[in-house]
Design an enzyme around this catalytic site. Structure first.
Site: not given
Lengths: 210, 301
Positions: B178-179, B221
């Site tokens: 996950d960003i 994301e």
């Protein structure tokens, strides 16, 4: 309906099939290293319209089957059905479909399994029907095998089997692949119009024995 | 009395016909085969087909060839399973993207001479059909924005890979990615830039993973990597390489530039797993990585 074949003729037919399938098993193992054993066939003479009910009774309900249909033509002609329980199909795919062709094929495993079952089914049907026809001194040709689905049940069978007139000879055998520890069922349904010829061929076989 | 000359049909046919004797030596090679293979009939006849094309000598071909000869059956080589039988180049004008002409082939028995049996092979060019099929499949399994696989494909593939790993007693690991602070990137640089950040992450993943690994956009994301035949230690090393690669990569687009970091959750399948339990553990790992300060990987064994 039994009166179309005498007990003696049915015995002779059973023997013919047994020898024919035995030869088929030997050839399969010799030719392509497919070690198959086939049980002594069960033969029934039925009214064609009762076939769906008959098949329903002959197939145990527990597993779902992958089913292949293939027509054969000769003086001995009819339909063959090959049923492989789903779990067994996976074993066949693992044994005969090499993993690299699966990866290259962009197929999901279910479709891959189906292609392998069709390929093996085509060969097993061809060997069994071919040898039986040979024993009856006939030569048959085959239509391409058709895959009828992976969860075949009695309802689908009933929809699929056209209502035929007259009498049909139904052969059932169970085959096992010893190198895959897998099994399946093979039904041959000889068409009404090949019954007379079959009866004659069987009678000739009996005369030859005497 | 002369019947029709069937040879004319074979000569003019828009598909390949070859006839092979019982030792797979070419007896006949129609003009279509000459054109597609670049081998004239005079160069093909009299030679074993496996000498002309060593790559067709596969177990499946042997099995089917022998079955055709011995049992008189026809054998079918579907494009779906086999791609092609003869390794021909695509004909001029074929769609891009195929090294080889895609084929459906049939093999069947044919008698010749005194009681001898030969095998005929028909070759149908299905490259165009295969092209459209591939395109359709791509459309249904890829995420349009990032070209990573989509969630639907991922869900199905994960179950398949778990099943395969069980069957062959192989290891299998999963990494959730996950960003960090993605919302802040979007807010500061705008959504088009955010899209570029997602693409940049996918490029970093692709540069780090093997061709057998499977990358999917799980949602927003969040991405997920399936690593077949990979144990915990290797998966942890992979996660660290990916984390470092993303941290070093500069995301630039629309005249703006930034860096970003990712958090990762790692887990491997266990014998006592029920269904996709490994997915839940990797997700727990991701949550823990976020909770403990981000830009790190946490393993939940």
């Amino acid at each position: 309906m039994q009166q179309t074949f005498s007990e003696l003729e049915l015995d002779a037919l059973r023997e013919l099939m047994n020898v024919g399938f035995g030869l088929a098993a030997v050839s399969l193992s010799e030719v392509i290293d497919l070690r198959v054993t086939l049980t002594v066939p069960k033969i029934s003479v039925l009214e064609a319209k009762t076939i769906p009910d008959f098949l329903e009774g002959e197939i145990d309900r527990a597993p779902a089957y992958s089913m292949i249909e293939q027509f054969f033509f000769g003086r001995f002609s009819g339909t063959s059905f090959l049923l492989v329980p789903k779990e067994e199909g996976k074993k066949l795919a693992a044994l005969f479909g090499d993993e690299s062709s699966y990866r290259d094929s962009e197929l999901d495993f279910g479709s891959f399994e189906r292609e392998v079952v069709v390929e093996i089914g085509n060969i097993v049907i061809g060997a069994c029907v071919g040898k039986l026809a040979e024993m009856l001194k006939d030569r048959v040709t085959f239509q391409p095998p058709r895959y009828l689905g992976s969860d075949v049940d009695a309802v689908k069978l009933r929809q699929h089997l056209a209502e035929n007139e007259g009498v049909a000879l139904v052969f059932k055998t169970k085959f096992s692949f010893s190198n895959a520890d897998a099994y399946g069922l093979l039904f041959l349904i000889a068409a009404n119009d090949s019954i007379e010829w079959t009866k004659k061929a069987v009678d000739e076989y009996i005369e030859g024995l005497a | 009395m002369n019947g029709p000359d069937f040879r004319q049909i074979l000569d003019g046919l828009g598909q390949g016909i070859a006839i092979l004797d019982e030792k797979a030596v070419v007896l006949y090679w129609n003009p279509w085969m000459e054109r597609a293979s670049g081998i004239p009939e005079s160069g093909a006849v009299g030679r074993p087909v496996v000498e002309l094309f060593p790559s067709i000598d596969t177990p499946s071909l042997k099995r089917n060839f022998k079955s055709v000869l011995s049992f008189g059956i026809s054998a079918y080589f579907s494009n779906r399973l086999h791609k092609h039988l003869f390794p021909f180049k695509p004909l001029p004008g074929s769609p891009e993207g195929f090294d080889r002409m895609q084929q459906n082939c049939v093999m069947g028995p044919i008698s010749y001479g005194e009681g001898k049996r030969a095998v005929y092979v028909t070759v149908e060019d299905v490259t165009e059909t295969a092209f459209y099929q591939r395109k359709l499949v791509e459309l249904t399994i890829r995420d349009v924005l990032t070209t990573a696989y989509n969630r639907r494909y991922f869900d199905q593939r994960l179950l398949e890979e778990i099943e395969r790993a069980r069957r062959y007693a192989h290891e299998l690991s999963l990494i959730m990615v996950d960003i960090d602070h993605f919302k802040a990137i979007n807010d500061r640089f705008g959504h088009p830039f955010g899209d570029e950040a997602l693409r940049a992450l996918v490029r970093s993943c692709e540069a780090t993973m093997r061709t057998t690994d499977i990358l999917a956009r799980y949602g927003g994301e969040e991405f997920c990597l399936i690593l077949p035949e990979t144990g915990r230690a290797e998966a942890e090393a992979f996660a660290e390489r990916l984390r470092a690669a993303v941290e070093e990569r500069r995301v630039s687009a629309y005249g703006k530039e930034t860096t970003m970091t990712i958090s990762l959750g790692v887990s491997s399948i266990r014998d006592d797993d029920d269904g996709p339990a490994v997915l839940h553990r990797a997700d727990e790992g991701l949550y823990a990585a976020k909770a403990s300060g981000r830009n790190r990987a946490v393993t939940v064994p």
